[in-house]
Design an enzyme around this catalytic site. Structure first.
Site, short mmCIF file in Angstrom:
data_model
loop_
_atom_site.label_atom_id
_atom_site.label_comp_id
_atom_site.label_asym_id
_atom_site.label_seq_id
_atom_site.Cartn_x
_atom_site.Cartn_y
_atom_site.Cartn_z
N ASP A 137 0.87 -1.17 0.00
CA ASP A 137 0.00 0.00 0.00
C ASP A 137 0.91 1.23 0.00
O ASP A 137 1.60 1.49 0.99
CB ASP A 137 -0.90 -0.02 1.24
CG ASP A 137 -1.80 1.19 1.31
OD1 ASP A 137 -1.73 2.06 0.40
OD2 ASP A 137 -2.58 1.29 2.29
N VAL A 138 0.93 1.96 -1.11
CA VAL A 138 1.89 3.07 -1.23
C VAL A 138 1.63 4.18 -0.21
O VAL A 138 2.51 5.01 0.04
CB VAL A 138 1.91 3.68 -2.66
CG1 VAL A 138 2.44 2.67 -3.66
CG2 VAL A 138 0.54 4.20 -3.05
N ASN A 151 2.42 5.53 -10.54
CA ASN A 151 1.20 5.43 -11.33
C ASN A 151 -0.03 5.26 -10.44
O ASN A 151 -1.13 5.64 -10.83
CB ASN A 151 1.35 4.24 -12.30
CG ASN A 151 0.03 3.81 -12.89
OD1 ASN A 151 -0.53 4.49 -13.74
ND2 ASN A 151 -0.50 2.68 -12.41
N TYR A 203 -9.36 14.13 -5.51
CA TYR A 203 -8.51 13.71 -6.64
C TYR A 203 -7.79 14.91 -7.24
O TYR A 203 -6.58 14.89 -7.45
CB TYR A 203 -9.38 13.02 -7.69
CG TYR A 203 -8.60 12.52 -8.88
CD1 TYR A 203 -7.84 11.35 -8.80
CD2 TYR A 203 -8.60 13.21 -10.09
CE1 TYR A 203 -7.12 10.88 -9.88
CE2 TYR A 203 -7.88 12.76 -11.19
CZ TYR A 203 -7.15 11.59 -11.07
OH TYR A 203 -6.42 11.14 -12.15
N LYS A 235 -3.76 15.34 -7.13
CA LYS A 235 -2.99 15.24 -8.38
C LYS A 235 -2.30 16.58 -8.70
O LYS A 235 -1.19 16.59 -9.25
CB LYS A 235 -3.91 14.82 -9.55
CG LYS A 235 -4.42 13.38 -9.45
CD LYS A 235 -3.33 12.34 -9.37
CE LYS A 235 -2.89 11.84 -10.73
NZ LYS A 235 -1.91 10.73 -10.60
#
Lengths: 528, 267
Positions: free
Chosen positions: B72-73, B99, B164, B168
């Protein structure tokens, strides 16, 4: 780990890890002595290729990159300016950025003779006594190159240099036609496969030999040395005769460190500053400064940048890195110095950088907007210079007691200098230019500067060694006259600046002082 | 070949000889990138939270080229341990493709601070944890390549995309900040943002681009090692030049600077 370092009584504490500190530490550790390197800057990641950049101004960013974090304050001919000197502060010191030119001086740089009288009457340790240490330093630093055809001394311990480019060959042929005597300069580079010629920036491998790759790293590999980085020495403490401990600061914590011997190698600007800042009841004028000479006799080399175009029918391919000549080193009873390739093409970017540096020291420096305009003459110059190569003449500076490092009362932690151009130096600079002009008559060339430019990367002389305690700070073994356990191994010890890059002489002297310390500590001539 | 070009070729060889880490390799673009790079003969480690999804990726790749790791990053200690394990078992990481991302469709009023933070932890936090871990060895060798899969979500956030868009957008700022800290010291650790476009993946749109097509560009860009790509953004297969306002263009003209030309990825 810090606790153990603090508790331990080291054989030797080395302050600073440039050419001087790195080399002496290696010698001592290889002989089994316990060595603690104390370095103000960081032990940066090995893969760095950071170039010394005076445009980085944030002190945190400068520290991380191993640049000297604060501006140098220089009062030159009575006018004060502040700028970032070409100085390093990290493991390897300034040497991780240097161009690795490790050349021997001439005999007259050290010795007095009736034919070539020495301005100080000669160094207390002469050329012949230095020779074995030059040999040893050349081996330690993997120095390669060809002998100077003008040299009358016995050969150096040089490794075979790599084959020269066709362009460099053509250029050297051209010089020979002019009755000059070029040779492949002496470089402390191993030229490993894919060597990037890391001149002006950190070498990511142990290919360029500097205070880190040829000093600290092999010292640590012995297991006898320890490195304490990001640790600033704030003062030396002791009695009238000896250093008892040093006061340091690391990560906001203050503590003391102790050793049998202390070796100062913080550079010719940093070392005298620390001694002056270590005032105490025993040393009211600063440590080792009872005769008031600490910081005095500051010298810089004077740089003369020369752009040289190929002669008709010739082509210089690629930047030359390793051509030197000593035809102008000593003429008509006067001391000048070596001329060597800068490893630069006269490209637009290089010229902008050079002009910006000149601008920062000029009267116009407060008008920041004008700084952009240096691009226009640079562009014209780049077009004009085309395939020109840049050479630099390194001209000797002579010692004057009024040129010196002073303690900045407002900010004692920063380096502050006073320097006045001697009339003799300006005159010698003129005759140097006339001499060069004459030698290249008929070939297209140009001087890139108008006035003598001080090389702030080559400071020396501020703690000179000598036989007489009244006219020097160190004795012949580079021990501080007043103090029985404090030595100095950076460029401060040099009574004269020589006509050549100082690195090899600093390394050789560090080995010499190292041998003296090994003798002292192994015969049990311990002080306590 | 000139020296600069030779160095580039040598560096690309060394990048290919090391280990590739792709986060979010269990689905969509991450899977397509893993397949593409493994097919080129590279050793690929794929991170993902879902074991069976990673195994499905593995089943599409020749044996011995792809190593799935359940990571789990968002969890920095798990990521650190994974990089230690990779170094021990597979070799030094020379290429990292950040990614992994999640895209929960939620109106801001339906988010909780915790749910918002969770998205931040994956989309921004994951880039931080993996980049930080990969740089441990890269800063010693001085060589590496990091490709961040980016998005335009921050420029004009859509409804129900707040976490999101913010995460990002922040990740793109992180790239710029890394360039400020690293580019002058580590010119051969090359960090680039890549916008693959709208893809036909779980996170994308049904009539989007085939991820295998996008992966061709992404893989080629990841293996393109040129210091001048540091901090640059690519959209699909073309470099995105930062806009130059009129004032800047006039200044460039006066100062005789050349105007830049966008480069293309040769897939």
């Amino acid at each position: 780990m810090i606790d153990e370092i603090v508790k331990k009584s080291w054989d030797v504490i080395v302050i600073g890890t440039g050419i001087g500190g790195g080399t002496v530490g290696r010698r001592l550790a290889e002989q089994g002595l316990s060595v603690l390197f104390v370095e103000a800057g960081p032990n940066g990641p090995r893969g760095e290729q950071t170039a010394l950049d005076s445009d980085v101004y944030d002190p945190v960013a400068r520290r991380v990159r191993g640049f000297w974090p604060t501006r140098l304050k220089a009062e030159i001919n009575g006018r004060t300016s502040e700028f970032f000197g070409p100085l390093g502060a990290g493991v390897g010191g300034s040497s991780v950025f240097y161009a690795a030119t490790l050349e021997r001086p001439e005999r007259h740089d050290l010795d007095d003779s009736p034919e070539r009288p020495h301005p100080t009457g000669g160094w207390p340790v002469g050329y012949d006594n230095f020779q074995p240490y030059y040999d040893a330093a050349e081996k330690l630093y993997h120095v390669c190159g060809n002998e100077d055809p003008l040299s009358v001394e016995r050969p150096s311990s040089l490794l075979k240099p790599p084959a020269q480019t066709a362009g460099d060959n053509a250029m050297m042929d051209g010089f020979r036609h002019r009755n000059l005597h070029p040779y492949q300069a002496h470089m402390a580079v191993r030229y490993l496969p894919n060597c990037k010629n890391c001149f002006g920036f950190k070498c990511p491998r142990a290919c360029k030999m500097d205070g880190r790759s040829a000093g600290v790293e092999p010292a640590l590999a012995t297991g006898n040395a320890t490195l304490l980085d990001k640790c600033t020495v704030t003062a030396l403490r002791g009695t009238d005769k000896s250093i008892t401990h040093i006061e340091v600061e690391r990560g906001g914590k203050k503590f003391e460190l102790r050793a049998k011997r202390y070796v100062l190698a913080a550079g010719a600007l940093g070392s005298p500053r620390l001694l002056l800042a270590s005032k105490s009841e025993y040393w009211p004028q600063g440590c080792g400064n009872s005769n008031g000479l600490v910081g005095r006799n500051l010298m810089f080399h004077v740089n003369e940048m020369i752009a040289l175009w190929p002669e008709r029918g010739q082509k210089f391919a690629g930047a030359s890195k390793a051509i030197a000549m000593r035809d102008f080193y000593y003429r008509d009873g006067r001391r000048y110095g070596v001329v060597q390739a800068m490893g630069l093409e006269a490209s637009y970017g290089e010229i902008v950088h050079y002009l910006n540096m000149m601008f920062d020291r000029s009267i116009l420096r407060s008008l920041k907007v004008l700084r952009h305009l240096t691009r226009i003459p640079a562009f014209i110059a780049a077009k004009l210079f085309g395939s020109a190569k840049i050479f630099v003449g390194i001209m000797e500076d002579l010692p004057y007691t009024h040129n010196r490092v002073i303690l900045d009362q407002a900010d004692p932690a920063r380096v502050s200098v006073q320097y006045t151009f001697a009339a003799e130096l300006i005159e010698r600079h003129h005759s140097f230019r006339r001499m060069v002009k004459k030698a290249f008559r008929g070939q297209r060339f140009a001087f890139l500067g108008f006035q003598p430019e001080l090389n702030f990367g080559h400071p020396s002389g501020t703690l000179r060694f000598g036989g007489d305690p009244n006219s020097s700070v160190l004795n012949a073994s580079c021990r501080v006259h007043d103090i029985d356990n404090l030595y100095v191994v950076d460029a401060s010890f040099m009574p004269t600046s020589m006509g050549i890059n100082p690195s090899l002489t600093i390394a050789a002297n560090a080995l010499r002082v190292g041998d003296h310390l090994i003798g002292e500590l192994s015969t049990g001539a311990d002080l306590k | 070949m000139n020296k600069k070009k030779q160095t580039m070729v040598d560096n690309e060889k060394m990048i290919r000889a090391g280990v590739v880490v792709i986060t979010g390799a269990g689905s969509g673009l991450g899977r397509a990138l893993a397949i593409n790079l493994a097919d080129r003969g590279l050793k690929v480690v794929g991170f993902g939270r879902n074991k069976s999804a990673l195994q499905e990726t593995a089943s599409l790749i020749n044996k011995g080229r792809f190593y799935p790791m359940v990571v789990d990053v968002a969890d920095s200690s798990v990521v650190d341990m994974a990089f230690v394990e990779i170094e021990k078992s597979y070799g030094t990481v020379t290429l990292l493709i950040n990614n992994a991302a999640i895209f929960p469709r939620l109106d801001f009023l339906d988010e909780t601070p915790d749910s918002f933070q969770k998205t931040m932890n994956v989309n921004l936090g994951g880039v931080i944890t993996c980049t930080h871990a990969a740089l441990k060895s890269m800063q010693q060798t001085g060589l590496g390549r990091i490709l961040n899969v980016a998005s335009f979500a921050d420029i004009a956030p859509m409804p129900a995309s707040s976490a999101y868009s913010v995460s990002k957008g922040a990740a793109r700022i992180l790239t710029k900040a890394l360039v400020a800290d690293l580019a002058d010291r580590f010119p051969d650790i090359v960090i680039t943002d890549w916008l693959p476009g709208m893809l036909a993946t779980g996170m994308g749109i049904p009539d989007g681009l085939d991820p295998a097509t996008a992966a061709k560009w992404g893989a080629a860009l990841a293996l393109w090692h040129d210091p001048s790509l540091n901090g640059v953004t690519f959209e699909q297969n073309c470099e995105l030049l930062s806009p130059r306002p009129l004032k800047r263009r006039v200044k460039d003209l006066i100062l005789l600077r050349k105007s830049p030309v966008a480069r293309k990825i040769i897939a």
